[in-house]
Design an enzyme around this catalytic site. Structure first.
Site, PDB file in Angstrom:
ATOM      1  N   TYR A  49      -5.113  11.266   2.135  1.00  0.00           N
ATOM      2  CA  TYR A  49      -4.783  11.270   0.701  1.00  0.00           C
ATOM      3  C   TYR A  49      -3.432  11.925   0.435  1.00  0.00           C
ATOM      4  O   TYR A  49      -2.711  11.496  -0.465  1.00  0.00           O
ATOM      5  CB  TYR A  49      -5.924  11.907  -0.110  1.00  0.00           C
ATOM      6  CG  TYR A  49      -7.112  10.954  -0.171  1.00  0.00           C
ATOM      7  CD1 TYR A  49      -7.086   9.851  -1.012  1.00  0.00           C
ATOM      8  CD2 TYR A  49      -8.211  11.117   0.668  1.00  0.00           C
ATOM      9  CE1 TYR A  49      -8.130   8.932  -1.041  1.00  0.00           C
ATOM     10  CE2 TYR A  49      -9.269  10.212   0.645  1.00  0.00           C
ATOM     11  CZ  TYR A  49      -9.219   9.119  -0.215  1.00  0.00           C
ATOM     12  OH  TYR A  49     -10.244   8.204  -0.227  1.00  0.00           O
ATOM     13  N   ARG A  52      -0.890   9.250   0.970  1.00  0.00           N
ATOM     14  CA  ARG A  52      -0.884   8.246  -0.105  1.00  0.00           C
ATOM     15  C   ARG A  52      -0.271   8.812  -1.383  1.00  0.00           C
ATOM     16  O   ARG A  52       0.400   8.097  -2.128  1.00  0.00           O
ATOM     17  CB  ARG A  52      -2.299   7.734  -0.324  1.00  0.00           C
ATOM     18  CG  ARG A  52      -2.716   6.839   0.859  1.00  0.00           C
ATOM     19  CD  ARG A  52      -4.134   6.402   0.766  1.00  0.00           C
ATOM     20  NE  ARG A  52      -4.396   5.674  -0.455  1.00  0.00           N
ATOM     21  CZ  ARG A  52      -5.622   5.486  -0.958  1.00  0.00           C
ATOM     22  NH1 ARG A  52      -6.668   5.957  -0.318  1.00  0.00           N
ATOM     23  NH2 ARG A  52      -5.789   4.817  -2.070  1.00  0.00           N
ATOM     24  N   HIS A 104     -12.833   4.558  -9.705  1.00  0.00           N
ATOM     25  CA  HIS A 104     -12.884   5.145  -8.353  1.00  0.00           C
ATOM     26  C   HIS A 104     -12.049   6.423  -8.237  1.00  0.00           C
ATOM     27  O   HIS A 104     -11.759   6.863  -7.128  1.00  0.00           O
ATOM     28  CB  HIS A 104     -12.428   4.113  -7.308  1.00  0.00           C
ATOM     29  CG  HIS A 104     -13.426   3.018  -7.083  1.00  0.00           C
ATOM     30  ND1 HIS A 104     -13.137   1.863  -6.405  1.00  0.00           N
ATOM     31  CD2 HIS A 104     -14.738   2.929  -7.436  1.00  0.00           C
ATOM     32  CE1 HIS A 104     -14.221   1.083  -6.369  1.00  0.00           C
ATOM     33  NE2 HIS A 104     -15.194   1.715  -6.992  1.00  0.00           N
TER      34      HIS A 104
END
Ligand code: BJW
Length: 230
Positions: A49, A52, A104
């Site tokens: 993460y 990203r 999400h």
């Protein structure tokens, strides 16, 4: 109601999950996006993460013509436009969409597993970070819905599905539930259903109509039709 998936952000430079290049360091998404993976290999999941987030915050990643067209739809359509996105990037809001549900989760937020505080503006996250509210350490996780967890705002989504007149699905493969079942629910409630994708999803039978091509090309054309600009 518009449901978006990874395909709408592909032309902004964010990789999809299940395309030919949809792997992260040889890991499938199912191997890093689960509570079990986080418990077993927290460093790996934090790094996934963190990388990203770095990419999302780089200058090269910007909303594309499809995100901008949906923001225009919200401004110009004679009815109400609600976007439910499966994407954890912030490209819809950067394009100017307001009525938006991140089912999400959101990449740039963290959540404290101890007190529940959700913090925005996260760049990097690791095991040693401290919660700004309860001050515990090692309790911050990405504010992301992993496999086996219940997506956010499901009650609002159920309301939208029950009452929408037009349901448009953009750039999602139809492999992940509950989102993959939304078109069927909307159709059963009387909505017209339209799929916009590079290629047919796993659930083409759920749609009254489909148009295939890159989102950056076909979404603006559909928005022109819906707003009477064509
Ligand atoms: C373009 C394009 C261009 C490319 N232009 N298009 C068996 C049956 C049914 C369900 C289950 C089951 N076993 C387990 C489940 C449940 C499970 C599930 O669905 N598993 C499947 C693998 C079978 N689901 C869950 O666990 C969910 N929770 C749940 O069900 O809770 C129970 C519950 C629900 C409701 C009420 C009460 C209880 C949680 C799912 C969490 C998903 N999380 C992820 C990762 C986290 C976010 C992150 O890290 O980013 O979310 S997985 C990943 O997949 C991500 C995405 O949002 C999601 C969907 O992917 P998406 O967007 O469809 O991307 P791709 O890559 O698959 O497709 C891209 C598409 O774009 C393709 O179609 C291309 O053609 C297209 N495209 N370029 C237009 N330029």
């Amino acid at each position: 109601m518009v449901l978006t998936g990874a395909g709408i952000s592909a032309e902004s430079g964010i990789r999809t999950f299940r395309g030919s290049d949809g792997l992260w360091e040889e890991h499938r998404i199912e191997e890093v996006a689960t509570p079990q993976a986080f418990a077993r290999h927290p460093a790996l999941v934090y790094r996934f993460y963190n990388e990203r987030r770095q990419q999302l915050l780089s200058d090269t990643v910007q909303p594309n013509a499809a995100h901008h067209a949906l923001a225009r739809l919200e401004r110009e359509y004679k009815g109400t436009v609600n976007i439910v996105t499966q994407n954890v990037d912030n490209l819809h809001e950067r394009a100017g969409s307001h009525k938006l549900i991140h089912m999400h989760g959101e990449l740039l937020k963290s959540r404290c597993v101890s007190c529940g505080d959700v913090a925005a503006g996260v760049v990097t996250l690791d095991q040693h970070d401290q919660c700004r509210v309860c001050n515990h350490r090692g309790v911050l996780r990405p504010h992301i819905v992993w496999f086996g967890e219940v997506p956010f705002q499901m009650e609002e989504i159920a309301e939208l599905l029950a009452h929408c007149t037009l349901f448009i699905s953009i750039g999602t493969s139809g492999n992940v539930y509950p989102a993959a079942g939304f078109a069927k629910i909307a159709a059963e409630s009387g909505a017209r259903t339209l799929e916009l994708n590079l290629e047919a999803s796993s659930t083409p039978g759920n749609f009254d109509e489909a148009r295939y091509g890159p989102a950056g090309t076909i979404v603006p054309l559909v928005v022109d039709e819906l707003t009477g600009s064509s």
